[in-house]
Design a protein around this motif. Structure first.
Motif, PDB file in Angstrom:
ATOM      1  N   LEU A 130      40.570  29.334  39.534  1.00  0.00           N
ATOM      2  CA  LEU A 130      40.947  30.186  40.815  1.00  0.00           C
ATOM      3  C   LEU A 130      40.129  31.567  40.312  1.00  0.00           C
ATOM      4  O   LEU A 130      40.571  32.165  39.688  1.00  0.00           O
ATOM      5  N   ARG A 143      42.355  42.111  48.433  1.00  0.00           N
ATOM      6  CA  ARG A 143      42.550  41.820  49.815  1.00  0.00           C
ATOM      7  C   ARG A 143      43.022  40.632  50.529  1.00  0.00           C
ATOM      8  O   ARG A 143      42.932  40.283  51.735  1.00  0.00           O
ATOM      9  N   ILE A 187      42.596  37.632  49.511  1.00  0.00           N
ATOM     10  CA  ILE A 187      41.738  36.177  49.534  1.00  0.00           C
ATOM     11  C   ILE A 187      42.252  35.344  48.528  1.00  0.00           C
ATOM     12  O   ILE A 187      42.359  33.944  48.585  1.00  0.00           O
TER      13      ILE A 187
HETATM   14  C1  LIG Z   1      43.964  36.325  40.267  1.00  0.00           C
HETATM   15  C2  LIG Z   1      42.855  36.786  41.495  1.00  0.00           C
HETATM   16  C3  LIG Z   1      42.247  35.356  41.737  1.00  0.00           C
HETATM   17  C4  LIG Z   1      43.850  37.142  42.520  1.00  0.00           C
HETATM   18  O1  LIG Z   1      42.797  37.409  43.716  1.00  0.00           O
HETATM   19  P1  LIG Z   1      42.841  38.479  44.843  1.00  0.00           P
HETATM   20  O2  LIG Z   1      42.064  38.094  45.952  1.00  0.00           O
HETATM   21  O3  LIG Z   1      43.075  39.833  44.511  1.00  0.00           O
HETATM   22  O4  LIG Z   1      44.337  38.379  45.173  1.00  0.00           O
HETATM   23  P2  LIG Z   1      45.419  38.963  46.419  1.00  0.00           P
HETATM   24  O5  LIG Z   1      44.525  40.048  47.079  1.00  0.00           O
HETATM   25  O6  LIG Z   1      45.883  37.730  47.338  1.00  0.00           O
HETATM   26  O7  LIG Z   1      46.428  39.661  45.475  1.00  0.00           O
HETATM   27  C5  LIG Z   1      47.627  39.323  45.820  1.00  0.00           C
HETATM   28  C6  LIG Z   1      48.517  40.341  44.762  1.00  0.00           C
HETATM   29  O8  LIG Z   1      48.447  40.062  43.456  1.00  0.00           O
HETATM   30  C7  LIG Z   1      48.277  40.791  42.700  1.00  0.00           C
HETATM   31  N1  LIG Z   1      47.433  40.623  41.469  1.00  0.00           N
HETATM   32  C8  LIG Z   1      46.350  39.835  41.709  1.00  0.00           C
HETATM   33  N2  LIG Z   1      45.886  39.640  40.566  1.00  0.00           N
HETATM   34  C9  LIG Z   1      46.559  39.993  39.579  1.00  0.00           C
HETATM   35  C10 LIG Z   1      46.485  40.324  38.133  1.00  0.00           C
HETATM   36  N3  LIG Z   1      45.660  39.844  37.467  1.00  0.00           N
HETATM   37  N4  LIG Z   1      47.502  40.930  37.561  1.00  0.00           N
HETATM   38  C11 LIG Z   1      48.717  41.470  38.437  1.00  0.00           C
HETATM   39  N5  LIG Z   1      48.657  41.409  39.525  1.00  0.00           N
HETATM   40  C12 LIG Z   1      47.760  40.752  40.408  1.00  0.00           C
HETATM   41  C13 LIG Z   1      47.390  41.979  43.470  1.00  0.00           C
HETATM   42  O9  LIG Z   1      47.643  43.334  43.054  1.00  0.00           O
HETATM   43  C14 LIG Z   1      48.204  41.716  44.804  1.00  0.00           C
HETATM   44  O10 LIG Z   1      49.421  42.496  45.071  1.00  0.00           O
HETATM   45  P3  LIG Z   1      49.895  43.506  46.295  1.00  0.00           P
HETATM   46  O11 LIG Z   1      49.753  42.657  47.406  1.00  0.00           O
HETATM   47  O12 LIG Z   1      51.018  43.842  45.946  1.00  0.00           O
HETATM   48  O13 LIG Z   1      48.857  44.425  46.158  1.00  0.00           O
HETATM   49  C15 LIG Z   1      41.838  37.627  41.063  1.00  0.00           C
HETATM   50  O14 LIG Z   1      42.541  38.862  40.582  1.00  0.00           O
HETATM   51  C16 LIG Z   1      40.915  36.981  39.906  1.00  0.00           C
HETATM   52  O15 LIG Z   1      39.940  36.420  40.291  1.00  0.00           O
HETATM   53  N6  LIG Z   1      41.041  37.397  38.665  1.00  0.00           N
HETATM   54  C17 LIG Z   1      40.263  36.835  37.638  1.00  0.00           C
HETATM   55  C18 LIG Z   1      40.404  35.353  37.556  1.00  0.00           C
HETATM   56  C19 LIG Z   1      41.721  35.120  37.306  1.00  0.00           C
HETATM   57  O16 LIG Z   1      42.491  35.450  36.465  1.00  0.00           O
HETATM   58  N7  LIG Z   1      42.086  33.662  38.036  1.00  0.00           N
HETATM   59  C20 LIG Z   1      43.441  33.057  37.699  1.00  0.00           C
HETATM   60  C21 LIG Z   1      43.244  32.028  36.757  1.00  0.00           C
HETATM   61  S1  LIG Z   1      44.465  30.955  36.565  1.00  0.00           S
END
Ligand SMILES: CC(C)(COP(=O)(O)OP(=O)(O)OC[C@H]1O[C@@H](n2cnc3c(N)ncnc32)[C@H](O)[C@@H]1OP(=O)(O)O)[C@@H](O)C(=O)NCCC(=O)NCCS
Length: 146
Positions: free
Chosen positions: A74, A83, A85
């Motif tokens: 992911l 946002r 996603i």
């Molecule tokens: C994890 C990930 C996919 C989330 O994607 P995103 O599009 O930012 O997720 P969302 O916008 O739906 O986030 C929803 C919530 O989770 C939180 N969140 C997302 N990633 C986070 C992280 N690494 N640590 C803490 N909180 C996190 C966001 O702050 C948000 O909270 P809010 O709604 O209270 O502001 C993205 O941060 C990413 O690509 N990270 C790097 C790769 C990774 O870690 N993948 C998972 C591997 S299993």
């Protein structure tokens, strides 16, 4: 994010649409290998930026279709994070896997609250990583050549 399109049609994904992923990997897979990975996965979804064909997020899963599944990747590109996603990609994948007993994944501790909000719970895991295989170039799975 308004206007983002989600789909799982590999024929609509060009290699050049898959730039910038595997951020932070010392030796990441190339976009062409990324596309192979999507085609070889049991299920995937991509998120596409409004008005473009650029992929800005993806989720992939492996499943036996009987009991078990594993969300293998992911990622949302940094400039598109926060946002909704990533949440939408996971929700769609959990929807596809909803009939199965097991939906597992491995993540860093700082991402656990993100998954908890989507209904997953913490459990321990064991893993092995062959870092010299991280580009995926040696992959030899015929399903990976659509
Ligand atoms: C994890 C990930 C996919 C989330 O994607 P995103 O599009 O930012 O997720 P969302 O916008 O739906 O986030 C929803 C919530 O989770 C939180 N969140 C997302 N990633 C986070 C992280 N690494 N640590 C803490 N909180 C996190 C966001 O702050 C948000 O909270 P809010 O709604 O209270 O502001 C993205 O941060 C990413 O690509 N990270 C790097 C790769 C990774 O870690 N993948 C998972 C591997 S299993």
């Amino acid at each position: 994010m308004r206007g983002v399109e989600y789909h799982n049609d590999l024929s609509r994904i060009r290699v050049e649409d898959l730039v910038g992923f595997f951020r932070g990997w010392p030796d990441p897979p190339a976009p062409a290998v990324h596309r192979k990975l999507l085609g070889a996965s049991s299920h995937f979804f991509v998120a596409v930026a409004p008005g473009t064909s650029r992929v800005v997020g993806f989720v992939a899963a492996l499943s036996d279709g009987v009991l078990s599944s594993y969300i293998s990747h992911l990622e949302v590109l940094p400039e598109f994070r926060g946002r909704g996603i990533g949440s939408e990609l996971v929700r769609r994948m959990l929807g596809i896997l909803s009939d199965l007993y097991m939906v597992d994944l491995v993540c860093d501790p700082d991402v656990q609250p993100f998954y908890e909000r989507l209904g997953l719970r913490r459990l321990s895991a064991m893993v092995r990583r062959n870092y010299d295989a991280s580009t995926g170039r040696q992959a030899n799975d015929p399903r990976a050549d659509p």
